[in-house]
Scaffold this active site. Structure first.
Site, PDB file in Angstrom:
ATOM      1  N   SER A 187      34.907  -8.507 -16.420  1.00  0.00           N
ATOM      2  CA  SER A 187      36.045  -9.378 -16.729  1.00  0.00           C
ATOM      3  C   SER A 187      36.352  -9.310 -18.215  1.00  0.00           C
ATOM      4  O   SER A 187      35.458  -9.029 -19.031  1.00  0.00           O
ATOM      5  CB  SER A 187      35.702 -10.819 -16.350  1.00  0.00           C
ATOM      6  OG  SER A 187      36.643 -11.719 -16.892  1.00  0.00           O
ATOM      7  N   TYR A 200      29.601 -17.964 -18.357  1.00  0.00           N
ATOM      8  CA  TYR A 200      30.194 -16.940 -17.479  1.00  0.00           C
ATOM      9  C   TYR A 200      30.457 -15.656 -18.275  1.00  0.00           C
ATOM     10  O   TYR A 200      30.126 -14.553 -17.828  1.00  0.00           O
ATOM     11  CB  TYR A 200      31.500 -17.502 -16.897  1.00  0.00           C
ATOM     12  CG  TYR A 200      32.311 -16.544 -16.059  1.00  0.00           C
ATOM     13  CD1 TYR A 200      31.984 -16.279 -14.724  1.00  0.00           C
ATOM     14  CD2 TYR A 200      33.452 -15.920 -16.583  1.00  0.00           C
ATOM     15  CE1 TYR A 200      32.753 -15.414 -13.961  1.00  0.00           C
ATOM     16  CE2 TYR A 200      34.226 -15.063 -15.821  1.00  0.00           C
ATOM     17  CZ  TYR A 200      33.879 -14.814 -14.508  1.00  0.00           C
ATOM     18  OH  TYR A 200      34.641 -13.957 -13.740  1.00  0.00           O
TER      19      TYR A 200
HETATM   20  N1  LIG Z   1      39.409 -14.598 -10.199  1.00  0.00           N
HETATM   21  C1  LIG Z   1      39.420 -14.201 -11.469  1.00  0.00           C
HETATM   22  O1  LIG Z   1      40.188 -14.703 -12.331  1.00  0.00           O
HETATM   23  C2  LIG Z   1      38.534 -13.069 -11.903  1.00  0.00           C
HETATM   24  C3  LIG Z   1      38.794 -12.433 -13.126  1.00  0.00           C
HETATM   25  C4  LIG Z   1      37.946 -11.424 -13.540  1.00  0.00           C
HETATM   26  C5  LIG Z   1      36.858 -11.061 -12.765  1.00  0.00           C
HETATM   27  N2  LIG Z   1      36.623 -11.702 -11.587  1.00  0.00           N
HETATM   28  C6  LIG Z   1      35.431 -11.324 -10.812  1.00  0.00           C
HETATM   29  O2  LIG Z   1      35.811 -10.677  -9.618  1.00  0.00           O
HETATM   30  C7  LIG Z   1      34.830 -10.946  -8.601  1.00  0.00           C
HETATM   31  C8  LIG Z   1      35.532 -11.473  -7.358  1.00  0.00           C
HETATM   32  O3  LIG Z   1      36.224 -12.658  -7.715  1.00  0.00           O
HETATM   33  P1  LIG Z   1      37.270 -13.393  -6.735  1.00  0.00           P
HETATM   34  O4  LIG Z   1      38.450 -13.793  -7.565  1.00  0.00           O
HETATM   35  O5  LIG Z   1      37.484 -12.579  -5.512  1.00  0.00           O
HETATM   36  O6  LIG Z   1      36.445 -14.710  -6.418  1.00  0.00           O
HETATM   37  P2  LIG Z   1      36.416 -15.662  -5.101  1.00  0.00           P
HETATM   38  O7  LIG Z   1      37.648 -15.451  -4.285  1.00  0.00           O
HETATM   39  O8  LIG Z   1      36.099 -17.014  -5.611  1.00  0.00           O
HETATM   40  O9  LIG Z   1      35.189 -15.083  -4.269  1.00  0.00           O
HETATM   41  C9  LIG Z   1      33.876 -15.196  -4.734  1.00  0.00           C
HETATM   42  C10 LIG Z   1      32.955 -14.804  -3.593  1.00  0.00           C
HETATM   43  O10 LIG Z   1      31.601 -14.890  -4.050  1.00  0.00           O
HETATM   44  C11 LIG Z   1      30.846 -15.526  -3.018  1.00  0.00           C
HETATM   45  N3  LIG Z   1      29.633 -16.125  -3.569  1.00  0.00           N
HETATM   46  C12 LIG Z   1      29.519 -17.018  -4.592  1.00  0.00           C
HETATM   47  N4  LIG Z   1      28.231 -17.342  -4.775  1.00  0.00           N
HETATM   48  C13 LIG Z   1      27.514 -16.638  -3.858  1.00  0.00           C
HETATM   49  C14 LIG Z   1      26.140 -16.540  -3.549  1.00  0.00           C
HETATM   50  N5  LIG Z   1      25.223 -17.241  -4.226  1.00  0.00           N
HETATM   51  N6  LIG Z   1      25.755 -15.727  -2.537  1.00  0.00           N
HETATM   52  C15 LIG Z   1      26.658 -15.033  -1.836  1.00  0.00           C
HETATM   53  N7  LIG Z   1      27.993 -15.066  -2.076  1.00  0.00           N
HETATM   54  C16 LIG Z   1      28.404 -15.881  -3.081  1.00  0.00           C
HETATM   55  C17 LIG Z   1      31.794 -16.557  -2.454  1.00  0.00           C
HETATM   56  O11 LIG Z   1      31.296 -17.012  -1.231  1.00  0.00           O
HETATM   57  P3  LIG Z   1      31.480 -18.535  -0.735  1.00  0.00           P
HETATM   58  O12 LIG Z   1      32.862 -18.544  -0.167  1.00  0.00           O
HETATM   59  O13 LIG Z   1      30.401 -18.713   0.245  1.00  0.00           O
HETATM   60  O14 LIG Z   1      31.348 -19.416  -1.963  1.00  0.00           O
HETATM   61  C18 LIG Z   1      33.057 -15.703  -2.348  1.00  0.00           C
HETATM   62  O15 LIG Z   1      33.011 -14.896  -1.214  1.00  0.00           O
HETATM   63  C19 LIG Z   1      33.834 -11.924  -9.232  1.00  0.00           C
HETATM   64  O16 LIG Z   1      32.732 -11.221  -9.764  1.00  0.00           O
HETATM   65  C20 LIG Z   1      34.623 -12.530 -10.385  1.00  0.00           C
HETATM   66  O17 LIG Z   1      33.774 -13.007 -11.413  1.00  0.00           O
HETATM   67  C21 LIG Z   1      37.453 -12.681 -11.132  1.00  0.00           C
END
Ligand SMILES: NC(=O)c1ccc[n+]([C@@H]2O[C@H](COP(=O)([O-])OP(=O)(O)OC[C@H]3O[C@@H](n4cnc5c(N)ncnc54)[C@H](OP(=O)(O)O)[C@@H]3O)[C@@H](O)[C@H]2O)c1
Length: 244
Positions: free
Chosen positions: A136, A149
């Site tokens: 990120s 984070y």
């Molecule tokens: N969204 C942003 O702005 C952004 C920006 C830059 C990078 N990213 C990165 O991109 C990646 C995907 O993000 P996203 O936006 O798709 O996020 P998201 O929609 O919130 O999805 C996060 C996923 O992680 C799972 N998770 C969290 N804790 C867990 C655990 N302990 N064990 C197993 N699963 C777990 C969640 O499952 P549950 O539903 O069970 O909680 C969910 O499936 C992440 O690494 C995030 O940091 C995101």
């Protein structure tokens, strides 16, 4: 990618991830998909969308990222995996993490330790294809407003740069995404930052990078690379006041 790699299993770690689901949609046609997650019920909607998008089969596996010992047996049972999307992650509660070490450790465990563990097992067990990892902009220069984070993303990004070099010359590629603010579940309720994107745009960019058949690090959107260069130049007394 060779034809065997294209036919292997697609493993999504973080079954309900907005970004992971979009990447899987673009790569699932004709393939067996394993959705690894914590919530079987919510994963059902994802499974249906993937079947509609042409997945041959979709099965759910219970997955808790913090249970490091479970990674290797789970990934081996899913295989032969030729596409792995490491999309689990938490934003965490920065304010709480400043006084409650358990929250700081939870963020560090899920967003760094478990990522390193999962990527190590994947790189060891996959022979060809691609792994998607999610760094990120938050890791580029840690901000006072979300340094817990941000620090995990800095560590993960460094790990990914080294892993990509290690995989150079093999048939396995690592695509490291560096998105900015992504409008979705993780950022729900937050005011979108400049250059915000949607999960579909992140997926388009990383899948296009994977199609070029070599490891790559991808800023999303691309212009974020310019902002990143400027970010490094901002004096600390100013940087300290940057919003989340
Ligand atoms: N969204 C942003 O702005 C952004 C920006 C830059 C990078 N990213 C990165 O991109 C990646 C995907 O993000 P996203 O936006 O798709 O996020 P998201 O929609 O919130 O999805 C996060 C996923 O992680 C799972 N998770 C969290 N804790 C867990 C655990 N302990 N064990 C197993 N699963 C777990 C969640 O499952 P549950 O539903 O069970 O909680 C969910 O499936 C992440 O690494 C995030 O940091 C995101």
């Amino acid at each position: 990618m060779n034809s065997n790699a294209r036919n292997g299993t697609l493993l999504l770690l973080g079954a309900t991830s907005d970004i992971g689901g979009e990447v899987a949609m673009r790569m699932c046609r004709g393939r067996n998909v394993v959705l690894a997650g914590r919530d079987r019920e919510r994963a059902e909607g994802v499974a249906k969308r993937l079947l509609d998008a042409g997945a041959a089969t979709v099965r759910f596996e219970q997955f808790e990222a913090a249970d490091l010992e479970s990674h290797r047996p789970l990934f081996e049972a899913a295989g032969p995996v030729t596409t792995a999307i490491v999309a689990f992650g938490v934003l965490g509660d920065q304010e709480r993490a400043e006084s409650d070490e358990r929250e700081a450790a939870r963020i560090a465990t899920v967003d760094y330790l478990a990522q390193v563990n999962a990527l190590t097992v994947l790189a060891d067990t996959m022979e060809a294809g691609e792994i998607f990892a999610f760094s990120s902009i938050a890791g580029w220069r840690a901000r006072r407003a979300n340094y817990v984070y941000g620090s995990t993303k800095a560590g993960l990004d460094a790990f990914c740069q080294g892993l990509a070099d290690r995989l150079h010359g093999t048939e396995l590629n690592l695509i490291t995404a560096r998105p900015g603010f992504v409008i979705g579940s993780m950022t729900e309720g937050m005011t979108p930052a400049p250059m915000s994107v949607r999960p579909a745009e992140v997926a388009d960019a990383v899948v296009a990078a994977a199609g070029r058949g070599r490891s790559a690090t991808v800023w999303i959107p691309r212009q974020l690379a310019v902002l990143a260069a400027v970010m490094k130049l901002v004096p600390r007394p100013v940087w300290r006041h940057m919003p989340r």
